[in-house]
Design an enzyme around this catalytic site. Structure first.
Site, PDB file in Angstrom:
ATOM      1  CG  PHE A  55       6.396  -4.208  -0.184  1.00  0.00           C
ATOM      2  CD1 PHE A  55       5.135  -3.724  -0.464  1.00  0.00           C
ATOM      3  CD2 PHE A  55       7.364  -3.310   0.220  1.00  0.00           C
ATOM      4  CE1 PHE A  55       4.835  -2.375  -0.358  1.00  0.00           C
ATOM      5  CE2 PHE A  55       7.085  -1.954   0.338  1.00  0.00           C
ATOM      6  CZ  PHE A  55       5.820  -1.486   0.052  1.00  0.00           C
ATOM      7  CD  GLN A  75       8.773  -4.636  -4.379  1.00  0.00           C
ATOM      8  OE1 GLN A  75       8.343  -4.013  -3.420  1.00  0.00           O
ATOM      9  NE2 GLN A  75       8.097  -5.652  -4.909  1.00  0.00           N
ATOM     10  NE  ARG A  89      11.039  -4.179   4.847  1.00  0.00           N
ATOM     11  CZ  ARG A  89      10.968  -3.535   6.010  1.00  0.00           C
ATOM     12  NH1 ARG A  89       9.986  -3.808   6.857  1.00  0.00           N
ATOM     13  NH2 ARG A  89      11.868  -2.610   6.326  1.00  0.00           N
ATOM     14  CD1 TRP A 149      16.203   2.133  -0.385  1.00  0.00           C
ATOM     15  CD2 TRP A 149      14.615   3.217  -1.526  1.00  0.00           C
ATOM     16  NE1 TRP A 149      15.302   1.202  -0.836  1.00  0.00           N
ATOM     17  CE2 TRP A 149      14.313   1.835  -1.536  1.00  0.00           C
ATOM     18  CE3 TRP A 149      13.766   4.104  -2.196  1.00  0.00           C
ATOM     19  CZ2 TRP A 149      13.190   1.320  -2.186  1.00  0.00           C
ATOM     20  CZ3 TRP A 149      12.645   3.591  -2.840  1.00  0.00           C
ATOM     21  CH2 TRP A 149      12.370   2.211  -2.833  1.00  0.00           C
ATOM     22  CG  ASN A 156      11.796  -0.476  -5.372  1.00  0.00           C
ATOM     23  OD1 ASN A 156      10.708  -0.038  -5.719  1.00  0.00           O
ATOM     24  ND2 ASN A 156      11.932  -1.245  -4.307  1.00  0.00           N
ATOM     25  CG  ASP A 157      14.115  -3.748  -3.214  1.00  0.00           C
ATOM     26  OD1 ASP A 157      14.625  -2.645  -3.455  1.00  0.00           O
ATOM     27  OD2 ASP A 157      13.791  -4.095  -2.071  1.00  0.00           O
TER      28      ASP A 157
END
Length: 500
Positions: free
Chosen positions: A104, A61, A174, A313, A44-45
């Site tokens: 993360f 990620q 975060r 998502w 992901n990110d």
């Protein structure tokens, strides 16, 4: 096999060993051509999009052991041209007390001593909320490395919850983005929730990248755009200060900011006294379906280049049983014009273009197919105008990734100036989002589009880049027909290249 001499981390060794054993089983023909996809497993990110020792580095990620989300590692890839990527071994794994439930999102920077610094959020589970869902504590951590192997700082975390402003949530804190200020100090911004459970972006400063001091709030949501603001990135561009964020749980505002997780650009200037962003304009970054978690870098020649996770998502369906899931957008060059963010495919993609096919002045009335215009890895430019301005065509569309009953499409209606991307007939078997539309900001009777199709995705750029729309598609990549249709009479110019 995987040499274990580089690390004493059992979890990192397991991830790298899994990569070495299984990633080579994925044929190149099953991956996109000019978009980075996961080494193996879940992506992901984007993280750590940066230049180190003259090469582009992009981390992400990563859950290497399955093509669904799991304990977050950092995957790693490098490139010389922003277009073709080489996978490197996983960079970090969740193997310390402060990141045991996930490493993360974060960023990276090259240090004066030749090392690369990774700056990331560590996650640990602390208990259960009253509703029974897990509660997590988030802290900011660093690791040093040589571009392949990384060692976590022995005194992590470097920013903990005691460095939060009053009312800020330690559970939602975060995604640090780090850069070097003009004064030689390190700066970073972080996403946070304030006491009212609304997103805010916090600013920190450090002289050494280790000891950080809170400086203030860069920008506050005040309940306008979603809830938590993730993945902040801020930079000066064309005389303006730009802040990019990814808000969660958005509600639509007219035809903008469709429900769910989206992206937002805030453009303005910095207050001379407080350092906060004074907003002058806001806009969606991308109007499509699959686009989230932007991150940028500045190239050696001064361009600001952005990449994002080409997924959402709420629509993470494009897996198809493959051992990899997730891909990044094509890197895009950014500019600000008249208070608006523009974006365009990085110029390096021109080196990947082959087999030019071009037509000028084609009359489109009903269905139209053109010899040589087909493919699933193409860079396609269109200019469409009415044959007679007094009697304009009513609708124009292009269908691609087509064979038989399967296709995806881009359509335009002259009556209301709406551009729509649609994948209803792409092979979906679930009630996920199938289309998005945006109203063109300006229309002078000529529709100008640049379309990048790369096996499992399409990216559409309007005009000179004033709007963009991104969508993933699950259709078998051998389905490569492209055709055009006009309700009425339209004149079309086409330029098409294969991408290699």
């Amino acid at each position: 096999m995987c040499d274990s001499s580089y690390t004493d981390s059992v979890k990192l060794y397991a991830a790298r060993r899994h990569e070495a054993l299984f990633s080579n089983n994925i044929p190149a023909s099953d991956r996109p051509v000019v978009h980075l996809s996961s080494h193996i497993g879940w992506m992901n990110d984007p993280n750590g999009f940066s230049i180190y020792k003259g090469r582009y580095h992009l981390f992400y990620q990563y859950h290497p052991f399955d093509s669904v989300w799991g304990p977050m590692h950092w995957g790693h890839a490098v490139s010389n041209d922003l277009i073709h990527w080489e996978h490197l071994p996983a960079a970090i794994a969740p193997d310390e007390r402060y990141d045991s439930d996930g490493c993360f999102s974060g960023s990276a920077i090259e240090l004066d001593d030749g090392r690369q610094l990774l700056f990331y959020t560590g996650l640990t589970k602390t208990g259960l909320k009253p509703d029974g869902t897990p509660e997590f504590h988030q802290v900011q951590c660093i690791a040093y490395g040589d571009g392949v192997n990384y060692k976590k700082y022995e005194d992590n975390p470097v920013i903990d919850s005691d460095q939060l402003p009053e009312g800020a949530s330690p559970q939602d804190f975060r995604d640090p983005k780090i850069w070097m200020g003009e004064d030689g100090d390190f700066r970073c911004v972080l996403g946070s929730l304030d006491a009212e459970r609304s997103g805010q972006i916090l600013q920190y400063r450090s002289s050494d990248g280790i000891s950080w001091e809170y400086e203030g709030v860069l920008a506050s949501n005040h309940g306008r755009f979603g809830v938590m603001w993730e993945c902040p990135d801020t930079f000066a561009l064309d005389g303006k200060q730009v802040l990019l964020v990814s808000p969660q749980d958005m509600l639509p505002v007219g035809n903008d900011f469709m429900s769910g997780n989206g992206t937002l650009a805030l453009i303005g200037h910095l207050d001379d006294e407080t350092g906060a962003l004074v907003e002058e304009s806001t806009q969606p970054i991308d109007y499509g379906i699959d686009f989230y978690a932007t991150q940028t870098l500045e190239t050696a020649d001064g361009r600001r280049v952005m990449v994002a996770w080409m997924q959402n998502w709420d629509t993470t369906f494009v897996g198809g049983g493959r051992p990899w899931f997730g891909q990044m957008t094509l890197p895009r060059e950014l500019s600000v014009r008249d208070g608006r963010l523009y974006q365009w495919p990085v110029r390096e993609i021109e080196e990947a273009r082959r087999n030019r096919v071009a037509y000028e002045g084609v009359l489109v009335q009903g269905l139209c197919e053109l010899d040589g215009v087909r493919g699933r890895c193409v860079d396609l430019s269109l200019t469409v105008r009415p044959q007679d301005a007094r009697d304009p065509y009513r609708e124009f569309y292009i269908r691609f990734a087509q064979r038989g009953r399967y296709h995806s499409s881009i359509s335009f209606r002259t009556g209301d100036h709406f551009l729509k991307i649609k994948r209803k007939h792409s092979g979906l078997r679930r009630a996920v989002v199938k289309d998005r539309k945006c109203r063109l900001l300006s229309y002078d009777g000529i529709l100008r589009l640049r379309i990048i199709i790369d096996r499992y995705s399409v990216e559409v750029f309007v005009g000179e880049g004033e709007q963009a729309m991104t969508m993933t598609i699950p259709t078998d990549p051998s389905f490569d027909e492209i055709n055009f249709y006009a309700a009425g009479k339209a004149i079309m110019d086409v330029e098409k290249y294969d991408l290699v």
